[in-house]
Write an enzyme that holds these catalytic residues in place. Sequence first.
Site, short mmCIF file in Angstrom:
data_model
loop_
_atom_site.label_atom_id
_atom_site.label_comp_id
_atom_site.label_asym_id
_atom_site.label_seq_id
_atom_site.Cartn_x
_atom_site.Cartn_y
_atom_site.Cartn_z
N LYS A 13 0.85 -1.18 0.00
CA LYS A 13 0.00 0.00 0.00
C LYS A 13 0.89 1.24 0.00
CE LYS A 13 -4.58 0.79 0.52
NZ LYS A 13 -5.63 0.04 -0.21
N THR A 61 -4.12 -5.38 1.14
CA THR A 61 -3.55 -4.03 1.26
C THR A 61 -4.38 -3.18 2.21
OG1 THR A 61 -4.74 -3.17 -0.68
CG2 THR A 61 -2.56 -4.16 -1.05
N HIS A 264 20.74 27.07 -13.07
CA HIS A 264 21.46 28.19 -13.65
C HIS A 264 20.78 29.54 -13.40
CE1 HIS A 264 23.96 25.24 -15.56
NE2 HIS A 264 22.95 24.72 -16.22
#
Length: 306
Positions: A13, A61, A264
């Site tokens: 899960k 689950t 940058h």
Amino acid sequence: MAGNLQLESRHGKSRVRVSRVWRRPAAEGGHIIVEWSVAVSVVSDCLPSYTSSDNSAIVATDSIKNTVYVKAKECTEVVSMEEFAVILGRHFTSLYPQVSEATVTIVERPWERVVVDGNPHSHGFKVGVEKHSTEVIVKKSGSLLINSGIQGYSLLKTTQSGFEGFVTDRYRLLPDTRERIVATEVTAWWRYPFEHVSQLPSKPFCFTQRYQDVKKVLSETFFGPADVGVYSPSVQNTLYLMGKEVLTRFPDISSIQLRMPNLHFLPVNLGSKENPLVKFADDVYLPTDEPHGTIEATLSRPMSKL
């Protein structure tokens, strides 16, 4: 084997969101709150569920999700996310005979205590930025692996950084310079030396404090002394020094992996020679992270792997 095929499987899960509050008196530091996103993945002997629709060996689950909340309730004393992950891993590998391994991954939402008139508030918090994370693997044999990390740790220096001495060829357009902004968003993972649950200290090891310690060392090495800073000839060198300092300072960390994109800040020049609207003088920049350089490396002690 599934017939003449080899099958490797796991299930679990993900994104189980849980928050836990420990309500301490103000004199003892006030309330503590954590908010975690938990993922549990188990390796289990449930081959018939794939080959013959027999689900009798599958740990649902739903059970995995609910166990997260039950174990959070049972933690009446403050625990770190690493300790909680070990608790979950040991639970699944000991309770269910068919489960041989459990991997627990947790990412923490960074609630930070607020300060009011110079005093830490007893129960007030605000959301921070960088996130503490961990991945713990527990096997039925007791074998253990604990990785901790930090995500989204943004660092920037407005000077004391250069771009010089790199390979010069027909494809490189940027000139050498000893004056530029350097910015990055650090992702770091480090491994603790505990290889079996029996090696966990009887006195609780403060994983949360070590996370704060590592974060502090990374930033201090990146920036250098407050008054003069430290020159960075490349992100590669800065990354190496950051990782080296972590391993030097903390013998309980066996290896560290760092990923540091070079975000940058491009000089802005607008106009023409006849009509210079903006002439760059180390002052106006265009921030961009697309594209960006990517630098990553792993530093480890002998016989250590991350």
